[in-house]
Design an enzyme around this catalytic site. Structure first.
Site, mmCIF file in Angstrom:
data_model
loop_
_atom_site.group_PDB
_atom_site.id
_atom_site.type_symbol
_atom_site.label_atom_id
_atom_site.label_comp_id
_atom_site.label_asym_id
_atom_site.label_seq_id
_atom_site.Cartn_x
_atom_site.Cartn_y
_atom_site.Cartn_z
ATOM 1 C CB CYS A 88 -8.713 -1.239 4.932
ATOM 2 S SG CYS A 88 -9.320 -2.993 4.837
ATOM 3 N NE ARG A 106 -3.827 -1.911 0.455
ATOM 4 C CZ ARG A 106 -3.871 -3.066 0.233
ATOM 5 N NH1 ARG A 106 -3.081 -3.741 -0.437
ATOM 6 N NH2 ARG A 106 -4.980 -3.883 0.363
ATOM 7 C CD GLU A 120 -5.375 0.932 2.644
ATOM 8 O OE1 GLU A 120 -5.161 -0.193 3.100
ATOM 9 O OE2 GLU A 120 -6.109 0.824 1.430
HETATM 10 P P1 FAD Z 1 -7.922 8.335 -4.755
HETATM 11 O O1 FAD Z 1 -8.698 7.974 -3.582
HETATM 12 O O2 FAD Z 1 -8.498 9.500 -5.399
HETATM 13 O O3 FAD Z 1 -6.594 8.789 -4.330
HETATM 14 C C1 FAD Z 1 -5.903 8.093 -3.371
HETATM 15 C C2 FAD Z 1 -4.238 8.660 -3.536
HETATM 16 O O4 FAD Z 1 -3.807 8.397 -4.636
HETATM 17 C C3 FAD Z 1 -4.252 10.187 -3.147
HETATM 18 O O5 FAD Z 1 -3.071 10.497 -2.499
HETATM 19 C C4 FAD Z 1 -4.415 10.667 -4.474
HETATM 20 O O6 FAD Z 1 -3.576 12.058 -4.685
HETATM 21 C C5 FAD Z 1 -3.328 9.688 -5.303
HETATM 22 N N1 FAD Z 1 -3.513 9.458 -6.711
HETATM 23 C C6 FAD Z 1 -4.810 9.419 -7.248
HETATM 24 N N2 FAD Z 1 -4.440 9.402 -8.760
HETATM 25 C C7 FAD Z 1 -3.336 9.664 -8.887
HETATM 26 C C8 FAD Z 1 -2.203 9.898 -10.134
HETATM 27 N N3 FAD Z 1 -2.983 9.853 -11.403
HETATM 28 N N4 FAD Z 1 -1.157 10.254 -9.820
HETATM 29 C C9 FAD Z 1 -0.735 10.282 -8.707
HETATM 30 N N5 FAD Z 1 -1.225 10.134 -7.488
HETATM 31 C C10 FAD Z 1 -2.677 9.783 -7.698
HETATM 32 N N6 FAD Z 1 -7.771 -0.778 -1.718
HETATM 33 C C11 FAD Z 1 -7.027 -1.778 -1.877
HETATM 34 O O7 FAD Z 1 -5.698 -1.856 -2.025
HETATM 35 N N7 FAD Z 1 -7.484 -3.136 -2.082
HETATM 36 C C12 FAD Z 1 -8.858 -3.350 -1.608
HETATM 37 O O8 FAD Z 1 -9.228 -4.333 -1.716
HETATM 38 C C13 FAD Z 1 -9.884 -2.121 -1.474
HETATM 39 N N8 FAD Z 1 -10.955 -2.271 -1.466
HETATM 40 C C14 FAD Z 1 -11.856 -1.288 -1.351
HETATM 41 C C15 FAD Z 1 -13.138 -1.254 -0.988
HETATM 42 C C16 FAD Z 1 -14.000 -0.301 -0.920
HETATM 43 C C17 FAD Z 1 -15.553 -0.472 -0.731
HETATM 44 C C18 FAD Z 1 -13.537 0.888 -1.017
HETATM 45 C C19 FAD Z 1 -14.398 2.423 -0.867
HETATM 46 C C20 FAD Z 1 -12.179 1.300 -0.943
HETATM 47 C C21 FAD Z 1 -11.272 0.112 -1.231
HETATM 48 N N9 FAD Z 1 -9.911 0.347 -1.390
HETATM 49 C C22 FAD Z 1 -9.190 -0.952 -1.604
HETATM 50 C C23 FAD Z 1 -9.223 1.607 -1.183
HETATM 51 C C24 FAD Z 1 -9.187 2.300 -2.755
HETATM 52 O O9 FAD Z 1 -10.212 1.775 -3.628
HETATM 53 C C25 FAD Z 1 -7.713 2.063 -3.247
HETATM 54 O O10 FAD Z 1 -6.933 2.507 -2.523
HETATM 55 C C26 FAD Z 1 -7.869 2.883 -4.959
HETATM 56 O O11 FAD Z 1 -6.832 2.314 -5.528
HETATM 57 C C27 FAD Z 1 -7.614 4.320 -4.787
HETATM 58 O O12 FAD Z 1 -7.901 4.789 -6.093
HETATM 59 P P2 FAD Z 1 -8.892 6.210 -6.248
HETATM 60 O O13 FAD Z 1 -8.200 6.432 -7.578
HETATM 61 O O14 FAD Z 1 -9.877 6.114 -5.866
HETATM 62 O O15 FAD Z 1 -7.656 7.071 -5.351
HETATM 63 N N1 EPU Z 2 -11.777 -10.387 10.632
HETATM 64 C C1 EPU Z 2 -12.345 -10.610 11.574
HETATM 65 N N2 EPU Z 2 -13.264 -9.483 11.898
HETATM 66 C C2 EPU Z 2 -13.235 -8.389 11.353
HETATM 67 C C3 EPU Z 2 -12.564 -8.124 10.114
HETATM 68 C C4 EPU Z 2 -11.763 -9.319 9.852
HETATM 69 O O1 EPU Z 2 -12.600 -11.553 12.433
HETATM 70 O O2 EPU Z 2 -14.034 -7.314 11.546
HETATM 71 C C5 EPU Z 2 -10.887 -11.569 10.215
HETATM 72 C C6 EPU Z 2 -11.321 -12.476 9.040
HETATM 73 O O3 EPU Z 2 -12.303 -13.186 9.149
HETATM 74 C C7 EPU Z 2 -10.212 -12.743 8.399
HETATM 75 C C8 EPU Z 2 -8.701 -11.783 8.842
HETATM 76 O O4 EPU Z 2 -9.294 -11.042 9.817
HETATM 77 O O5 EPU Z 2 -9.711 -14.179 8.893
HETATM 78 C C9 EPU Z 2 -8.849 -11.119 7.455
HETATM 79 O O6 EPU Z 2 -9.688 -10.315 7.241
HETATM 80 P P1 EPU Z 2 -9.916 -10.153 5.571
HETATM 81 O O7 EPU Z 2 -9.936 -11.323 4.836
HETATM 82 O O8 EPU Z 2 -11.193 -9.238 5.697
HETATM 83 O O9 EPU Z 2 -8.725 -9.150 5.140
HETATM 84 P P2 EPU Z 2 -8.189 -7.902 5.639
HETATM 85 O O10 EPU Z 2 -6.618 -8.255 5.983
HETATM 86 O O11 EPU Z 2 -8.948 -7.604 6.901
HETATM 87 C C10 EPU Z 2 -7.285 -7.182 3.291
HETATM 88 C C11 EPU Z 2 -7.090 -5.934 2.784
HETATM 89 C C12 EPU Z 2 -8.381 -5.459 2.040
HETATM 90 C C13 EPU Z 2 -8.740 -6.379 0.977
HETATM 91 C C14 EPU Z 2 -8.804 -7.882 1.613
HETATM 92 C C15 EPU Z 2 -8.900 -8.826 0.635
HETATM 93 C C16 EPU Z 2 -5.455 -4.249 4.124
HETATM 94 C C17 EPU Z 2 -5.638 -3.275 5.014
HETATM 95 N N3 EPU Z 2 -6.699 -4.792 3.650
HETATM 96 O O12 EPU Z 2 -8.229 -6.975 4.265
HETATM 97 O O13 EPU Z 2 -8.090 -4.019 1.083
HETATM 98 O O14 EPU Z 2 -9.763 -6.090 0.189
HETATM 99 O O15 EPU Z 2 -7.373 -7.919 2.373
HETATM 100 O O16 EPU Z 2 -8.010 -9.061 -0.313
HETATM 101 O O17 EPU Z 2 -4.706 -4.817 3.632
HETATM 102 C C18 EPU Z 2 -8.198 -1.824 1.504
HETATM 103 O O18 EPU Z 2 -7.108 -1.807 1.595
HETATM 104 O O19 EPU Z 2 -8.887 -0.676 1.698
HETATM 105 C C19 EPU Z 2 -8.808 -2.988 1.544
HETATM 106 C C20 EPU Z 2 -10.225 -3.180 1.861
#
Ligand code: FAD
Ligand code: EPU
Length: 294
Positions: free
Chosen positions: A215, A167, A285
């Protein structure tokens, strides 16, 4: 003050909340949706010359924007979203939606990006965050980028020349314009099925349809922040309209009318309590605007 070349494309005091998945935050002093590299170069040049902080907005899915907004220039790259395919190489502009890119790759039998299924936002945002999860992170299949670095220079960089980690990527310090991704050959039906499966898996454990920024905290080494927060008994805790999700402890959701300061206060309470219970220091994050010193 705004140069004539970009004056008619620049808005002032533009509301940002609706451009984020949290639906939180005040306005941008200056706001622009560039349509070309030239527009971005003119805008970054203007910001540098005037000493105005520059912010790049992708899908707004990892952002907490202050209630007072940002006293700077926000570039929303959503109009720069072209995707071109050259065999297994995919050249994509930073403003392209990640989900659209995945669908495009799937339809053309290009494997790799499908591992990021269900991650909202843009390709630029994913590169800036090195977005990923259990199946892939975007740097796994990154070949190179074209960006404007923090010194305002237009550069091409191979993956090997970029600092990145979990990240984390130095691309956040500049403006990513375009990336070349190296995919592998895959079967269309299998890629589509796998994409749906990963999406469904996320939706089953995350409050996917609620307003959040994903997250809130990074996972500490060898631990899950969500599990730590859950075990500390913090699910359901709220400050104003901000609440620790009952579905996943690492998601803070806006239940309606949450302000940035509610979210920040809740994050501080969660951090303190997890430190007490688990002895672990959670690191955000979610990205804060205005930026706070690391
Ligand atoms: P923004 O939120 O618009 O920006 C994030 C950062 O990136 C800021 O610092 C911004 O300035 C910078 N940035 C954006 N575009 C550029 C560019 N072109 N050049 C330079 N800097 C830039 N993240 C995960 O990693 N894994 C997940 O599984 C995941 N699941 C999610 C689920 C939900 C429901 C939500 C709401 C979010 C989740 N995220 C997850 C977080 C988020 O979606 C990711 O971090 C995503 O990649 C951010 O992209 P964005 O375009 O929305 O960036
Ligand atoms: N868990 C709980 N309770 C909770 C949440 C999680 O018991 O409230 C347990 C789950 O059951 C599991 C473990 O914790 O055994 C890990 O949880 P999960 O599988 O949901 O994965 P995570 O580590 O919480 C990460 C990323 C997510 C990504 C998922 C799936 C980070 C900070 N989070 O979540 O990314 O979607 O794996 O790939 O690395 C994000 O970065 O914004 C994000 C959503």
């Amino acid at each position: 003050m705004i140069p004539r070349s970009i004056r008619n494309k620049t808005l002032q005091s533009h509301s940002l909340a609706s451009l984020t998945t949290f639906r939180i935050g005040g306005p941008a002093k200056f706001y622009m949706e560039p349509e070309s590299i030239r527009d971005v170069a003119l805008a970054t040049g203007f910001a540098r010359k005037q000493g105005i902080p520059l912010y790049v907005l992708g899908g707004g899915s990892n952002l907490l924007i202050d209630d007072a907004g940002v006293d700077g220039l926000v570039l929303n790259l959503k109009r720069m979203k072209a995707v071109r395919r050259f065999g297994l190489n995919v050249v994509v502009q930073a403003g392209a939606n990640l989900g659209m890119l995945i669908n495009d790759c799937n339809r053309n039998g290009l494997a790799g990006p499908h591992g990021l299924a269900g991650i909202p936002g843009s390709v630029g945002g994913a590169l800036a965050m090195n977005a990923g999860g259990s199946y892939a992170e975007i740097f796994d299949f990154l070949e190179s980028v074209i960006w404007i670095n923090s010194d305002g220079e237009l550069q091409s960089r191979y993956k090997e020349e970029i600092d990145f980690g979990y990240r984390l990527s130095e691309l956040r310090n500049g403006v990513v314009l375009e990336a070349t991704l190296k995919t592998e050959s895959g079967k269309v039906s299998e890629l589509i099925a796998e994409t749906r499966r990963i999406q469904a898996e996320k939706i089953s454990v995350q409050p996917y349809r609620k307003f959040s920024a994903g997250c809130a905290f990074k996972n500490p080494k060898d631990k899950s922040a969500g599990l730590c927060i859950d075990q500390a008994g913090l699910k359901g805790l709220s400050v104003g309209g901000a609440k620790v999700s009952m579905k996943h402890g690492n998601f803070i959701v806006n239940e309606g009318g949450a302000r940035a300061r509610d979210v920040r206060e809740l994050m501080e309470i969660v951090t303190d309590k997890v430190k007490q219970v688990h002895g672990v220091s959670l690191q955000p994050e979610v990205q804060f605007w205005p930026r706070v010193a690391a």
